[in-house]
Design a protein around this motif. Structure first.
Motif, PDB file in Angstrom:
ATOM      1  N   UNK A  88       0.830  -1.210   0.000  1.00  0.00           N
ATOM      2  CA  UNK A  88       0.000   0.000   0.000  1.00  0.00           C
ATOM      3  C   UNK A  88       0.861   1.255   0.000  1.00  0.00           C
ATOM      4  N   UNK A  89       1.954   1.238   0.759  1.00  0.00           N
ATOM      5  CA  UNK A  89       2.858   2.391   0.788  1.00  0.00           C
ATOM      6  C   UNK A  89       3.515   2.598  -0.569  1.00  0.00           C
ATOM      7  N   UNK A  90       3.919   1.506  -1.205  1.00  0.00           N
ATOM      8  CA  UNK A  90       4.580   1.608  -2.506  1.00  0.00           C
ATOM      9  C   UNK A  90       3.639   2.172  -3.560  1.00  0.00           C
ATOM     10  N   UNK A 111     -12.811   1.699  10.926  1.00  0.00           N
ATOM     11  CA  UNK A 111     -13.336   0.601  10.132  1.00  0.00           C
ATOM     12  C   UNK A 111     -12.429  -0.618  10.269  1.00  0.00           C
ATOM     13  N   UNK A 112     -13.046  -1.799  10.302  1.00  0.00           N
ATOM     14  CA  UNK A 112     -12.258  -3.020  10.428  1.00  0.00           C
ATOM     15  C   UNK A 112     -11.492  -3.265   9.133  1.00  0.00           C
ATOM     16  N   UNK A 113     -10.207  -3.572   9.268  1.00  0.00           N
ATOM     17  CA  UNK A 113      -9.368  -3.867   8.115  1.00  0.00           C
ATOM     18  C   UNK A 113      -9.266  -5.369   7.860  1.00  0.00           C
ATOM     19  N   UNK A 150      -7.304  -0.792   1.791  1.00  0.00           N
ATOM     20  CA  UNK A 150      -8.594  -1.473   1.762  1.00  0.00           C
ATOM     21  C   UNK A 150      -8.714  -2.376   0.536  1.00  0.00           C
ATOM     22  N   UNK A 151      -8.268  -1.878  -0.612  1.00  0.00           N
ATOM     23  CA  UNK A 151      -8.363  -2.642  -1.866  1.00  0.00           C
ATOM     24  C   UNK A 151      -7.485  -3.886  -1.827  1.00  0.00           C
TER      25      UNK A 151
END
Length: 294
Positions: free
Chosen positions: A112-114, A159-161, A288-289
């Motif tokens: 996600x960071x990348x 929100x739950x991850x 999230x995705x």
């Protein structure tokens, strides 16, 4: 009659917070007469007495106490609106600050960071690893923009991850792995447990079953994994972070009567989603995705 203005409410609140007009004057960078006049106009518009002045001190009336509670909400909402407007006018934030519980799966986090950095290559990432309520404390103190924690905070964006599976393990040569019968919690109490300390400064909570009479407490999950791998104790550890050690036979799953595994829910939180910059929103969406695609 003119309606009260936001500046008047802020000056009224400053008088209360600083105990008088002199202190309020310095706090809001207005002359003392300006602050005094603002409160008078406020009282005239509302047709009630808000303050009683005794000497150099100002005290709330009963009506003033009730009005102040409502005014504080009004001022807080106005500050939020101004903050959102500033974020929109300034464009992309220069730094994204994130607090992440150490148990969160690192491959997902790094991906996600990348992806976020691909879209915002000049973005600086400030990542703070935490344990238990450590991320909550950083978020509450506005040190970070986003927090990933196992302890949800209600009343904010939360929100739950995902959930992380913890598993009870010890080194293959640990005495607990020599038992022929299933292990009870009484059996565990006879051996050293490695637990991880809460990284928050104002709490005293540890991670793990705390029934062990012999216990070593460490500050980081990686220390716990290292100690268990060196046969210094047993622990409940995230399965995804020790699976390779189980596969190469360094660690073995303890044969417990109950509680061999336990799930831990993880949540993504921010104080106000509308105040997040575009890079923070992108990271949130990417995270999230990626989890949804797992």
């Amino acid at each position: 009659m003119a309606k009260p203005t936001l500046d008047q409410w802020r000056m009224f609140k400053a008088v209360v917070e600083h105990g008088g007009f002199a202190g309020a004057s310095a706090a809001v960078f207005k002359s003392q007469s300006t602050v005094h006049h603002a409160v008078q106009k406020l009282e005239a518009a509302l047709q009630i007495k808000l303050l009683e002045v005794k000497g150099r001190k100002a005290f709330l009336t009963e009506s003033g106490k009730l009005i102040l509670r409502r005014a504080e909400f009004l001022i807080e909402e106005a500050n939020k609106i101004e903050s959102v407007a500033n974020t929109l006018s300034e464009g992309v934030e220069s730094t994204l600050k994130i607090a992440v519980d150490e148990v969160f799966p690192q491959p997902i986090l790094y991906q996600a960071l990348a992806k976020t950095s691909e879209l915002y290559p000049l973005l600086k990432i400030d990542l703070i690893e935490s344990v238990l309520t450590g991320a909550n404390e950083l978020l509450n103190n506005a040190v970070v923009d986003l927090a990933i924690s196992s302890v949800p905070i209600y009343g904010i964006s939360c929100s739950k991850l995902t959930d992380v599976e913890f598993i009870a393990v010890a080194h293959k040569n640990h005495p607990l792995n020599k038992y022929e019968e299933q292990l009870s919690f009484r059996d565990l109490k006879q051996h050293r447990q490695i637990v991880v300390r809460d990284s928050a400064t104002h709490t005293n909570q540890d991670e793990g079953w705390l029934g062990a009479d012999m216990r070593w407490t460490v500050s980081h999950l990686r220390n716990s994994i290292d100690m268990v791998s060196q046969n210094l104790g047993y622990a409940w550890l995230p399965f995804d972070q020790v699976a390779h050690l189980i596969n190469d036979d360094t660690l073995k799953v303890l044969n417990l009567e109950q509680g061999i595994t336990r799930p831990l829910n993880l949540y993504l939180m921010c104080n106000d989603v509308d105040r997040l910059g575009p890079a923070a929103q992108e990271f949130k969406d990417q995270l999230t995705a990626i989890i949804a695609a797992e």
